[in-house]
Design a protein around this motif. Structure first.
Motif, PDB file in Angstrom:
ATOM      1  N   ILE A 171      47.919  40.128  58.050  1.00 55.22           N
ATOM      2  CA  ILE A 171      49.144  40.493  58.744  1.00 55.22           C
ATOM      3  C   ILE A 171      49.887  42.278  58.456  1.00 55.22           C
ATOM      4  O   ILE A 171      50.083  43.143  59.283  1.00 55.22           O
ATOM      5  N   ALA A 222      49.280  38.651  65.436  1.00 56.90           N
ATOM      6  CA  ALA A 222      48.206  39.676  65.212  1.00 56.90           C
ATOM      7  C   ALA A 222      47.650  40.193  66.831  1.00 56.90           C
ATOM      8  O   ALA A 222      47.074  41.270  66.331  1.00 56.90           O
ATOM      9  N   LEU A 262      40.753  40.563  63.077  1.00 56.95           N
ATOM     10  CA  LEU A 262      42.448  39.690  63.145  1.00 56.95           C
ATOM     11  C   LEU A 262      41.838  38.536  64.058  1.00 56.95           C
ATOM     12  O   LEU A 262      42.651  37.941  65.281  1.00 56.95           O
TER      13      LEU A 262
END
Length: 215
Positions: free
Chosen positions: A99, A155, A195
């Motif tokens: 992230i 995220a 992600l």
């Protein structure tokens, strides 16, 4: 005398026929011009998907350095969920590293637009639209890093930032070459799915920290 009266009558009939013909031609021209205007108005504008489809043809013309470095920049995105999926373990430190990398990429994308607008001959002028919108990805990246205790929300914020940055570059703020737009689309899609894979891994596998706090 009757013959003399017929001549102007015949001429009048011809004049009426000519005037009627000219009126019909003018009316048909007016209708056709109006129809052509209506066709131009009714033509749909090119959408983002259309732009992406045409830009993909220019992907093969990407400079080697941009292509290789761009694909290499996906390694931190893809490797984090891949490692956790192979080990079937969710490591929060690895997830936060992914992230944090995505947040840095968001700041980089905003800086690209800023730098593209500064040169004098650039098609993107350094106005409020270009320079202001280039700050949005960086702000989303900063907010995402504030959610270090809840990586799912972080995220999602990075995913939103990637989508907004791509939308700016493809539609709202044009000016990039076609090969760059195609490359940006591919890189953004891969980063977004990585992600999403991180969120799935977090909700699927048990959590285990790399560094234990126990003494």
């Amino acid at each position: 005398m009757p013959y003399m009266q017929r001549i102007p009558l015949h001429q009048n009939i011809k004049c009426l026929e000519r005037s009627a013909t000219s009126r019909i031609q003018m009316s048909s021209f007016h209708v056709s011009s109006q129809a052509s205007k209506m066709k131009k108005v009714q033509e749909p504008e090119k959408r983002e998907l259309d732009l992406i489809r045409y830009d993909f043809k220019e992907l093969k013309n990407s400079p080697k350095a941009a292509l290789y470095l761009g694909c290499g920049g996906l390694i931190p995105f893809v490797s984090a969920p891949l490692i956790m999926a192979i080990t079937e373990t969710y490591f929060p430190e690895v997830a936060f590293a992914q992230i944090a990398y995505g947040a840095s990429i968001l700041s980089f994308l905003g800086g690209v637009r800023w730098g593209f607008s500064i040169p004098e001959n650039s098609p993107a002028k350094p106005d409020w639209l270009n320079l202001g919108n280039s700050l949005v990805p960086s702000l989303l990246a900063w907010i995402a890093l504030l959610f270090h205790d809840n990586l799912t929300e972080a995220a999602i914020l990075v995913i939103m930032g990637l989508g907004i940055a791509l939308h700016y570059d493809l539609n709202l703020l044009p000016g990039y070459p076609n090969w760059f737009r195609a490359l940006r689309t591919v890189l953004t899609v891969v980063a977004t799915f990585s992600l999403v894979a991180l969120i799935i891994v977090k909700n699927t596998y048990p959590e285990k920290k790399l560094v234990s706090n126990e003494k």
